[in-house]
Design a protein around this motif. Sequence first.
Motif, short mmCIF file in Angstrom:
data_model
loop_
_atom_site.label_atom_id
_atom_site.label_comp_id
_atom_site.label_asym_id
_atom_site.label_seq_id
_atom_site.Cartn_x
_atom_site.Cartn_y
_atom_site.Cartn_z
N ILE A 1 6.50 -1.20 5.87
CA ILE A 1 5.84 -0.53 4.82
C ILE A 1 4.09 -0.32 5.08
CG2 ILE A 1 5.31 -0.40 2.31
CD1 ILE A 1 8.14 0.30 3.40
N GLU A 2 3.78 -1.27 5.52
CA GLU A 2 2.10 -1.45 5.77
C GLU A 2 1.74 -0.19 6.37
OE1 GLU A 2 -1.62 -4.03 7.53
OE2 GLU A 2 0.38 -4.88 7.43
N ASP A 3 2.37 0.16 7.43
CA ASP A 3 2.00 1.06 8.40
C ASP A 3 2.27 2.68 7.56
OD1 ASP A 3 1.03 -0.03 10.32
OD2 ASP A 3 2.71 0.06 11.79
N LEU A 4 3.18 2.49 6.71
CA LEU A 4 3.75 3.73 6.08
C LEU A 4 2.34 4.31 5.21
CD1 LEU A 4 7.44 3.71 5.40
CD2 LEU A 4 6.10 5.29 6.99
N GLU A 5 1.83 2.89 4.38
CA GLU A 5 0.78 3.22 3.49
C GLU A 5 -0.28 3.56 4.43
OE1 GLU A 5 1.05 -1.00 1.85
OE2 GLU A 5 2.23 -0.24 0.24
N LYS A 6 -0.66 2.91 5.47
CA LYS A 6 -1.73 3.35 6.26
C LYS A 6 -1.72 4.92 6.64
CE LYS A 6 -2.80 -1.09 8.34
NZ LYS A 6 -2.92 -1.73 9.54
N ALA A 7 -0.47 5.36 6.93
CA ALA A 7 -0.42 6.63 7.16
C ALA A 7 -0.56 7.81 5.99
CB ALA A 7 1.16 6.91 7.69
N GLU A 8 -0.21 6.83 4.84
CA GLU A 8 -0.44 7.62 3.52
C GLU A 8 -1.88 7.75 3.21
OE1 GLU A 8 0.79 7.52 -1.18
OE2 GLU A 8 0.86 5.67 0.25
N THR A 9 -2.59 6.81 3.38
CA THR A 9 -4.00 6.85 3.45
C THR A 9 -4.74 7.86 4.15
OG1 THR A 9 -4.00 4.39 3.10
CG2 THR A 9 -6.27 5.24 3.71
N TYR A 10 -4.32 8.11 5.54
CA TYR A 10 -4.84 8.74 6.54
C TYR A 10 -4.63 10.44 6.06
CZ TYR A 10 -6.94 5.62 9.37
OH TYR A 10 -7.68 4.38 10.07
N ILE B 1 0.12 10.34 12.56
CA ILE B 1 1.27 10.21 13.46
C ILE B 1 1.57 8.92 13.90
CG2 ILE B 1 1.86 11.12 16.03
CD1 ILE B 1 0.39 13.83 14.91
N LYS B 2 0.41 8.23 14.20
CA LYS B 2 0.63 7.10 15.05
C LYS B 2 1.28 5.86 14.10
CE LYS B 2 -3.04 4.13 14.63
NZ LYS B 2 -4.39 3.30 14.99
N TYR B 3 0.74 6.10 12.73
CA TYR B 3 1.25 4.83 11.88
C TYR B 3 2.86 5.36 11.65
CZ TYR B 3 -3.09 2.33 11.38
OH TYR B 3 -4.22 1.75 11.57
N LEU B 4 3.25 6.52 11.43
CA LEU B 4 4.45 6.91 11.05
C LEU B 4 5.51 6.73 12.28
CD1 LEU B 4 4.17 10.69 9.34
CD2 LEU B 4 4.89 8.35 8.27
N THR B 5 5.06 7.01 13.60
CA THR B 5 6.09 6.72 14.53
C THR B 5 6.11 5.22 15.08
OG1 THR B 5 3.95 6.86 16.28
CG2 THR B 5 5.57 8.80 15.77
N ARG B 6 5.26 4.40 14.54
CA ARG B 6 5.35 2.77 14.91
C ARG B 6 5.85 2.14 13.74
NH1 ARG B 6 -0.79 0.26 15.36
NH2 ARG B 6 -0.63 -0.36 13.33
N TYR B 7 5.97 2.48 12.67
CA TYR B 7 6.19 1.83 11.34
C TYR B 7 7.50 0.92 11.49
CZ TYR B 7 9.79 4.38 9.10
OH TYR B 7 11.14 5.08 8.55
N LYS C 1 6.77 -2.03 14.09
CA LYS C 1 5.78 -2.96 13.87
C LYS C 1 5.38 -3.25 12.26
CE LYS C 1 1.12 -3.36 15.92
NZ LYS C 1 0.05 -3.09 16.61
N ASN C 2 4.70 -2.86 11.66
CA ASN C 2 4.47 -3.39 10.57
C ASN C 2 5.10 -2.78 8.90
OD1 ASN C 2 2.44 -4.95 11.59
ND2 ASN C 2 0.96 -3.23 11.81
#
Length: 74
Positions: free
Chosen positions: A52-61, A40-46, A49-50
């Motif tokens: 595609i990098e945040d989308l990739e982090k959301a994908e990792t989690y 949720i954190k990475y999807l809501t801030r991508y 903030k960062n």
Amino acid sequence: MTLVKPDYYASNGEDLFDRFEKGLLPDPNQVRGFYKGNVIKYLTRYQDKNGIEDLEKAETYLDRLIVFEQKSTP
């Protein structure tokens, strides 16, 4: 799957995700909550903030949560 896993995710050579699942977070619901909260954190801030990098982090989690649930389901 894109695995975003910087070196600081490891402690003493052991993956921090694995440590959570092996008991660092003693309740499986805590592990689930950790993974879900980070998705949720990475999807809501991508966008702010960062990107595609945040989308990739959301994908990792999300991928870790899927694997965790697969291992937890009889």
